[in-house]
Design a protein around this motif. Sequence first.
Motif, PDB file in Angstrom:
ATOM      1  N   PRO A   1       0.679  -0.836  -0.274  1.00  0.00           N
ATOM      2  CA  PRO A   1       0.029  -0.090  -0.015  1.00  0.00           C
ATOM      3  C   PRO A   1       1.126   0.723  -0.604  1.00  0.00           C
ATOM      4  O   PRO A   1       2.192   1.269   0.565  1.00  0.00           O
ATOM      5  N   LEU A   2       0.636   2.088  -0.966  1.00  0.00           N
ATOM      6  CA  LEU A   2       0.905   3.421  -1.273  1.00  0.00           C
ATOM      7  C   LEU A   2       0.587   4.871  -0.091  1.00  0.00           C
ATOM      8  O   LEU A   2      -0.837   4.283  -0.236  1.00  0.00           O
ATOM      9  N   SER A   3       1.245   5.963  -0.143  1.00  0.00           N
ATOM     10  CA  SER A   3       0.474   6.637   0.302  1.00  0.00           C
ATOM     11  C   SER A   3       1.319   8.069  -0.159  1.00  0.00           C
ATOM     12  O   SER A   3       1.899   8.793  -0.958  1.00  0.00           O
ATOM     13  N   GLY A   4       0.537   8.919  -0.296  1.00  0.00           N
ATOM     14  CA  GLY A   4       0.662  10.683  -0.967  1.00  0.00           C
ATOM     15  C   GLY A   4       0.653  10.604  -2.123  1.00  0.00           C
ATOM     16  O   GLY A   4      -0.178  10.496  -2.731  1.00  0.00           O
ATOM     17  N   ARG A   5       0.869  11.807  -2.839  1.00  0.00           N
ATOM     18  CA  ARG A   5       0.869  11.724  -4.011  1.00  0.00           C
ATOM     19  C   ARG A   5       1.716  11.034  -4.940  1.00  0.00           C
ATOM     20  O   ARG A   5       2.948  10.908  -4.348  1.00  0.00           O
ATOM     21  N   GLY A   6       1.675  11.209  -5.980  1.00  0.00           N
ATOM     22  CA  GLY A   6       2.329   9.929  -6.786  1.00  0.00           C
ATOM     23  C   GLY A   6       1.548   9.852  -8.151  1.00  0.00           C
ATOM     24  O   GLY A   6       1.048  10.938  -8.541  1.00  0.00           O
ATOM     25  N   ALA A   7       2.811   9.023  -8.970  1.00  0.00           N
ATOM     26  CA  ALA A   7       2.449   9.157 -10.433  1.00  0.00           C
ATOM     27  C   ALA A   7       2.452   7.377 -11.061  1.00  0.00           C
ATOM     28  O   ALA A   7       3.601   6.821 -10.585  1.00  0.00           O
ATOM     29  N   ASP A   8       1.431   7.569 -12.358  1.00  0.00           N
ATOM     30  CA  ASP A   8       2.085   6.215 -12.243  1.00  0.00           C
ATOM     31  C   ASP A   8       2.575   5.894 -14.037  1.00  0.00           C
ATOM     32  O   ASP A   8       1.606   6.552 -14.988  1.00  0.00           O
ATOM     33  N   PHE A   9       3.792   5.650 -14.657  1.00  0.00           N
ATOM     34  CA  PHE A   9       4.163   6.283 -15.746  1.00  0.00           C
ATOM     35  C   PHE A   9       4.044   4.912 -17.012  1.00  0.00           C
ATOM     36  O   PHE A   9       4.358   3.834 -16.475  1.00  0.00           O
ATOM     37  N   GLY A  10       3.668   5.197 -17.774  1.00  0.00           N
ATOM     38  CA  GLY A  10       3.317   4.698 -19.231  1.00  0.00           C
ATOM     39  C   GLY A  10       1.791   3.613 -18.212  1.00  0.00           C
ATOM     40  O   GLY A  10       1.774   2.296 -18.614  1.00  0.00           O
ATOM     41  N   CYS A  11       0.885   4.268 -17.719  1.00  0.00           N
ATOM     42  CA  CYS A  11      -0.288   3.904 -16.995  1.00  0.00           C
ATOM     43  C   CYS A  11      -0.915   2.847 -17.895  1.00  0.00           C
ATOM     44  O   CYS A  11      -1.510   2.003 -17.218  1.00  0.00           O
TER      45      CYS A  11
ATOM     46  N   LEU B   1      -4.682   3.209  -6.239  1.00  0.00           N
ATOM     47  CA  LEU B   1      -6.049   3.538  -5.512  1.00  0.00           C
ATOM     48  C   LEU B   1      -6.919   3.311  -4.752  1.00  0.00           C
ATOM     49  O   LEU B   1      -7.393   3.922  -4.351  1.00  0.00           O
ATOM     50  N   ALA B   2      -6.853   1.580  -4.449  1.00  0.00           N
ATOM     51  CA  ALA B   2      -7.131   0.896  -2.942  1.00  0.00           C
ATOM     52  C   ALA B   2      -6.577   1.579  -2.081  1.00  0.00           C
ATOM     53  O   ALA B   2      -7.505   0.929  -1.175  1.00  0.00           O
ATOM     54  N   SER B   3      -5.613   2.133  -2.279  1.00  0.00           N
ATOM     55  CA  SER B   3      -4.760   2.891  -0.756  1.00  0.00           C
ATOM     56  C   SER B   3      -5.376   4.142  -0.257  1.00  0.00           C
ATOM     57  O   SER B   3      -5.393   5.018  -1.402  1.00  0.00           O
ATOM     58  N   ASP B   4      -6.472   4.296   0.984  1.00  0.00           N
ATOM     59  CA  ASP B   4      -6.784   5.319   1.053  1.00  0.00           C
ATOM     60  C   ASP B   4      -6.037   6.506   1.404  1.00  0.00           C
ATOM     61  O   ASP B   4      -6.076   7.671   1.458  1.00  0.00           O
TER      62      ASP B   4
ATOM     63  N   ASP C   1       4.400  19.470 -14.540  1.00  0.00           N
ATOM     64  CA  ASP C   1       3.780  19.140 -13.530  1.00  0.00           C
ATOM     65  C   ASP C   1       4.203  18.346 -12.691  1.00  0.00           C
ATOM     66  O   ASP C   1       2.715  18.349 -11.553  1.00  0.00           O
ATOM     67  N   LEU C   2       4.842  17.830 -12.565  1.00  0.00           N
ATOM     68  CA  LEU C   2       5.606  16.061 -11.999  1.00  0.00           C
ATOM     69  C   LEU C   2       6.466  16.724 -10.908  1.00  0.00           C
ATOM     70  O   LEU C   2       7.746  16.697 -11.836  1.00  0.00           O
ATOM     71  N   SER C   3       6.731  16.869 -10.031  1.00  0.00           N
ATOM     72  CA  SER C   3       7.411  17.360  -9.279  1.00  0.00           C
ATOM     73  C   SER C   3       7.092  16.685  -7.581  1.00  0.00           C
ATOM     74  O   SER C   3       5.908  17.372  -7.311  1.00  0.00           O
ATOM     75  N   ARG C   4       7.862  16.683  -6.257  1.00  0.00           N
ATOM     76  CA  ARG C   4       7.791  16.401  -5.360  1.00  0.00           C
ATOM     77  C   ARG C   4       6.719  15.418  -4.566  1.00  0.00           C
ATOM     78  O   ARG C   4       5.898  15.602  -4.496  1.00  0.00           O
ATOM     79  N   LEU C   5       7.215  14.409  -5.619  1.00  0.00           N
ATOM     80  CA  LEU C   5       5.759  13.232  -5.213  1.00  0.00           C
ATOM     81  C   LEU C   5       6.591  12.147  -4.324  1.00  0.00           C
ATOM     82  O   LEU C   5       7.817  12.074  -4.501  1.00  0.00           O
TER      83      LEU C   5
END
Length: 306
Positions: free
Chosen positions: A165-175, A185-188, A228-232
């Motif tokens: 499970p992940l947390s915070g702000r993230g990205a999926d590269f090559g989604c 996104l299953a992680s609240d 617009d992708l920074s501090r992830l």
Amino acid sequence: MSTKAPPPLVYGAPPAELANIPAGALQVSPLVPGSARLEDFERASLDEVVMLAPAGTIERRYALALALRALRGNGHLVALAPKDRGGSRLGRELLAFGCTPAETGRRHHRVCSVQRPDILSGLDEAIREGGPRHIDNLALCTQPGIFSWDRIDPGTALLLANLPPLSGRGADFGCGLGILARAVLASDAVSALALVDLDRRAIEMARRNVGDPRATFLWADLRERPADLSRLDFVVMNPPFHDGGSEDQALGQSFIARAAEALRPGGTLWLTANTHLPYEAPLNAAFKTVALKAASGGYKIYEARK
């Protein structure tokens, strides 16, 4: 009263020595961010299309059919492809649509030039076959031409089995279709997730498949730096390693570099890749710690912390 002439269209990047790209041609490839949609052009509205035809049969017939549908009577289509990536079948496919192609072979390509006839056949069937659909074995919306459009590829499956499970702000590269994004996104505890892909069709399908207000979607080439992708806090990815049918390890290396730039200090990258791909050096160069988390079936999973 005069009307403005429609622009000629170009699909992809036909080699300049094989096809003349008209001045002012409008790009319509789904793999060129910002391009127009060939699907949106009305029937019998165009005079000229030049196309580097896709390699996949369903995708290629779909693009050819869209182009022929959009051409006016006697409109001109030039379609070409490498012989081993659909070119050897181009002429027969155009014949099946009712065209009479003039076909030549140059530089390991087949080049077909046609004037749109008054009567065409099979266009609607090819457009239906190559268009968006719901596929039961994935329970997702998809479209031929997207990476792994009709199955979960083994690398993604291995990452799904090992992703915490992940947390915070993230990205999926090559989604792609959004399969990894749905798991993330299953992680609240995830507050935001940017889904990024080079393929417009993937972004369109991911919008349908990821119905979550925390998700945003970006049609972009990750070989460049999205502004617009920074501090992830995290990035997940299954990077591509083919470009135009040939293996290109620089693609994955670019994804790793973009992830390192986008992550905050202490942020984490989760990456899946084929075992033979030498990503260890760029990972170790860009991240403080790199750990192999799993290896199975010809794939490997890395966690890298910035």
